[in-house]
Design a protein around this motif. Structure first.
Motif, PDB file in Angstrom:
ATOM      1  N   PHE A  94       0.858  -1.176   0.000  1.00 39.71           N
ATOM      2  CA  PHE A  94       0.000   0.000   0.000  1.00 39.71           C
ATOM      3  C   PHE A  94       0.899   1.232   0.000  1.00 39.71           C
ATOM      4  N   ALA A  95       0.352   2.351  -0.413  1.00 40.42           N
ATOM      5  CA  ALA A  95       1.136   3.573  -0.573  1.00 40.42           C
ATOM      6  C   ALA A  95       0.700   4.617   0.443  1.00 40.42           C
ATOM      7  N   LEU A  96       1.688   5.289   1.031  1.00 38.42           N
ATOM      8  CA  LEU A  96       1.450   6.319   2.032  1.00 38.42           C
ATOM      9  C   LEU A  96       2.150   7.608   1.614  1.00 38.42           C
ATOM     10  N   ALA A  97       1.593   8.741   2.027  1.00 43.80           N
ATOM     11  CA  ALA A  97       2.232  10.030   1.736  1.00 43.80           C
ATOM     12  C   ALA A  97       1.834  11.040   2.801  1.00 43.80           C
ATOM     13  N   ASP A  98       2.605  12.111   2.888  1.00 43.29           N
ATOM     14  CA  ASP A  98       2.251  13.216   3.756  1.00 43.29           C
ATOM     15  C   ASP A  98       0.961  13.841   3.228  1.00 43.29           C
ATOM     16  N   PRO A  99      -0.035  14.115   4.079  1.00 45.00           N
ATOM     17  CA  PRO A  99      -1.325  14.633   3.594  1.00 45.00           C
ATOM     18  C   PRO A  99      -1.235  15.999   2.914  1.00 45.00           C
ATOM     19  N   ASP A 100      -0.174  16.766   3.234  1.00 44.87           N
ATOM     20  CA  ASP A 100      -0.010  18.085   2.616  1.00 44.87           C
ATOM     21  C   ASP A 100       0.884  18.027   1.380  1.00 44.87           C
ATOM     22  N   GLY A 101       1.303  16.820   1.007  1.00 44.73           N
ATOM     23  CA  GLY A 101       2.182  16.680  -0.156  1.00 44.73           C
ATOM     24  C   GLY A 101       3.609  17.134   0.118  1.00 44.73           C
ATOM     25  N   ASP A 102       3.985  17.232   1.387  1.00 39.65           N
ATOM     26  CA  ASP A 102       5.329  17.660   1.777  1.00 39.65           C
ATOM     27  C   ASP A 102       6.305  16.508   1.503  1.00 39.65           C
ATOM     28  N   GLU A 103       7.139  16.682   0.493  1.00 47.07           N
ATOM     29  CA  GLU A 103       8.039  15.590   0.081  1.00 47.07           C
ATOM     30  C   GLU A 103       9.039  15.228   1.171  1.00 47.07           C
ATOM     31  N   ALA A 104       9.528  16.221   1.906  1.00 44.07           N
ATOM     32  CA  ALA A 104      10.494  15.934   2.972  1.00 44.07           C
ATOM     33  C   ALA A 104       9.852  15.068   4.054  1.00 44.07           C
ATOM     34  N   GLN A 105       8.587  15.343   4.389  1.00 43.32           N
ATOM     35  CA  GLN A 105       7.892  14.543   5.396  1.00 43.32           C
ATOM     36  C   GLN A 105       7.623  13.121   4.890  1.00 43.32           C
ATOM     37  N   THR A 106       7.320  12.999   3.596  1.00 44.29           N
ATOM     38  CA  THR A 106       7.108  11.662   3.031  1.00 44.29           C
ATOM     39  C   THR A 106       8.420  10.877   3.035  1.00 44.29           C
ATOM     40  N   MET A 107       9.534  11.530   2.728  1.00 46.14           N
ATOM     41  CA  MET A 107      10.844  10.859   2.773  1.00 46.14           C
ATOM     42  C   MET A 107      11.166  10.438   4.204  1.00 46.14           C
ATOM     43  N   ARG A 108      10.850  11.306   5.163  1.00 42.32           N
ATOM     44  CA  ARG A 108      11.093  10.981   6.571  1.00 42.32           C
ATOM     45  C   ARG A 108      10.223   9.788   6.987  1.00 42.32           C
ATOM     46  N   LEU A 109       8.949   9.782   6.560  1.00 46.01           N
ATOM     47  CA  LEU A 109       8.048   8.664   6.846  1.00 46.01           C
ATOM     48  C   LEU A 109       8.645   7.363   6.323  1.00 46.01           C
ATOM     49  N   CYS A 110       9.164   7.390   5.112  1.00 48.02           N
ATOM     50  CA  CYS A 110       9.782   6.211   4.500  1.00 48.02           C
ATOM     51  C   CYS A 110      10.959   5.721   5.357  1.00 48.02           C
ATOM     52  N   ALA A 111      11.813   6.648   5.780  1.00 48.39           N
ATOM     53  CA  ALA A 111      12.980   6.294   6.602  1.00 48.39           C
ATOM     54  C   ALA A 111      12.553   5.729   7.956  1.00 48.39           C
ATOM     55  N   ILE A 112      11.547   6.362   8.573  1.00 46.08           N
ATOM     56  CA  ILE A 112      11.070   5.923   9.888  1.00 46.08           C
ATOM     57  C   ILE A 112      10.463   4.519   9.805  1.00 46.08           C
ATOM     58  N   LEU A 113       9.646   4.261   8.778  1.00 45.19           N
ATOM     59  CA  LEU A 113       9.040   2.930   8.638  1.00 45.19           C
ATOM     60  C   LEU A 113      10.090   1.868   8.342  1.00 45.19           C
ATOM     61  N   THR A 114      11.116   2.221   7.576  1.00 38.95           N
ATOM     62  CA  THR A 114      12.215   1.297   7.298  1.00 38.95           C
ATOM     63  C   THR A 114      12.932   0.937   8.597  1.00 38.95           C
ATOM     64  N   LYS A 115      13.209   1.961   9.402  1.00 39.25           N
ATOM     65  CA  LYS A 115      13.865   1.763  10.699  1.00 39.25           C
ATOM     66  C   LYS A 115      12.990   0.927  11.623  1.00 39.25           C
ATOM     67  N   ALA A 116      11.675   1.239  11.663  1.00 39.00           N
ATOM     68  CA  ALA A 116      10.746   0.510  12.527  1.00 39.00           C
ATOM     69  C   ALA A 116      10.687  -0.970  12.149  1.00 39.00           C
ATOM     70  N   SER A 117      10.657  -1.219  10.850  1.00 39.62           N
ATOM     71  CA  SER A 117      10.600  -2.593  10.353  1.00 39.62           C
ATOM     72  C   SER A 117      11.869  -3.357  10.764  1.00 39.62           C
ATOM     73  N   ALA A 118      13.011  -2.716  10.618  1.00 36.78           N
ATOM     74  CA  ALA A 118      14.283  -3.366  10.983  1.00 36.78           C
ATOM     75  C   ALA A 118      14.321  -3.678  12.477  1.00 36.78           C
ATOM     76  N   LEU A 119      13.845  -2.737  13.303  1.00 39.73           N
ATOM     77  CA  LEU A 119      13.838  -2.966  14.756  1.00 39.73           C
ATOM     78  C   LEU A 119      12.893  -4.109  15.125  1.00 39.73           C
ATOM     79  N   ALA A 120      11.774  -4.215  14.409  1.00 37.10           N
ATOM     80  CA  ALA A 120      10.785  -5.255  14.704  1.00 37.10           C
ATOM     81  C   ALA A 120      11.285  -6.644  14.335  1.00 37.10           C
ATOM     82  N   GLN A 121      12.258  -6.732  13.438  1.00 36.60           N
ATOM     83  CA  GLN A 121      12.792  -8.032  13.013  1.00 36.60           C
ATOM     84  C   GLN A 121      13.761  -8.615  14.047  1.00 36.60           C
ATOM     85  N   MET A 122      14.208  -7.772  14.980  1.00 37.46           N
ATOM     86  CA  MET A 122      15.222  -8.223  15.949  1.00 37.46           C
ATOM     87  C   MET A 122      14.637  -9.063  17.047  1.00 37.46           C
TER      88      MET A 122
END
Length: 122
Positions: A94-122
């Motif tokens: 599924f696809a997620l984005a910042d509701p205001d179309g803020d690209e920096a926030q969407t990039m941050r969301l991507c990084a945070i979810l990647t980090k969260a996923s990695a932590l959950a695998q441990m």
């Protein structure tokens, strides 16, 4: 340090982060948060921000990968594609984005979810 990275993830979602879920040519805003279950498993939870009820959840360990993509039609905005495995072990996304179309926030969301996923695998 894993504890520090976990705190970064939790802080990002702490106040109920509003995020758009993109479905076809439309998107709806939802309030996302992270809950920790009794077995310490981290779960991504979202409520329909429009108040129409309904609550969904996704164990962070079920996230296979998160990719930053750019919509190549319309307003050409960035979105985070979240690939997950479902109950039948099939890969879906599924696809997620910042509701205001803020690209920096969407990039941050991507990084945070990647980090969260990695932590959950441990």
């Amino acid at each position: 340090d894993d504890a520090e990275e976990l705190q970064t993830v939790l802080n990002f979602f702490a106040s109920g982060k509003e995020i758009s879920i993109i479905k076809g040519n439309s998107c709806e805003n939802y309030k996302f948060s992270i809950e920790r279950h009794s077995n310490h498993e981290l779960i991504l939870v979202w409520d329909n921000a429009a108040g129409r009820g309904g609550r969904s959840h996704l164990p962070l360990r079920d996230i296979l990968s998160v990719e930053l993509d750019r919509n190549m039609f319309g307003n050409k905005m960035y979105f985070a594609t979240v690939y997950v495995k479902d109950q039948s072990n099939k890969r879906r996304f599924f696809a997620l984005a910042d509701p205001d179309g803020d690209e920096a926030q969407t990039m941050r969301l991507c990084a945070i979810l990647t980090k969260a996923s990695a932590l959950a695998q441990m």
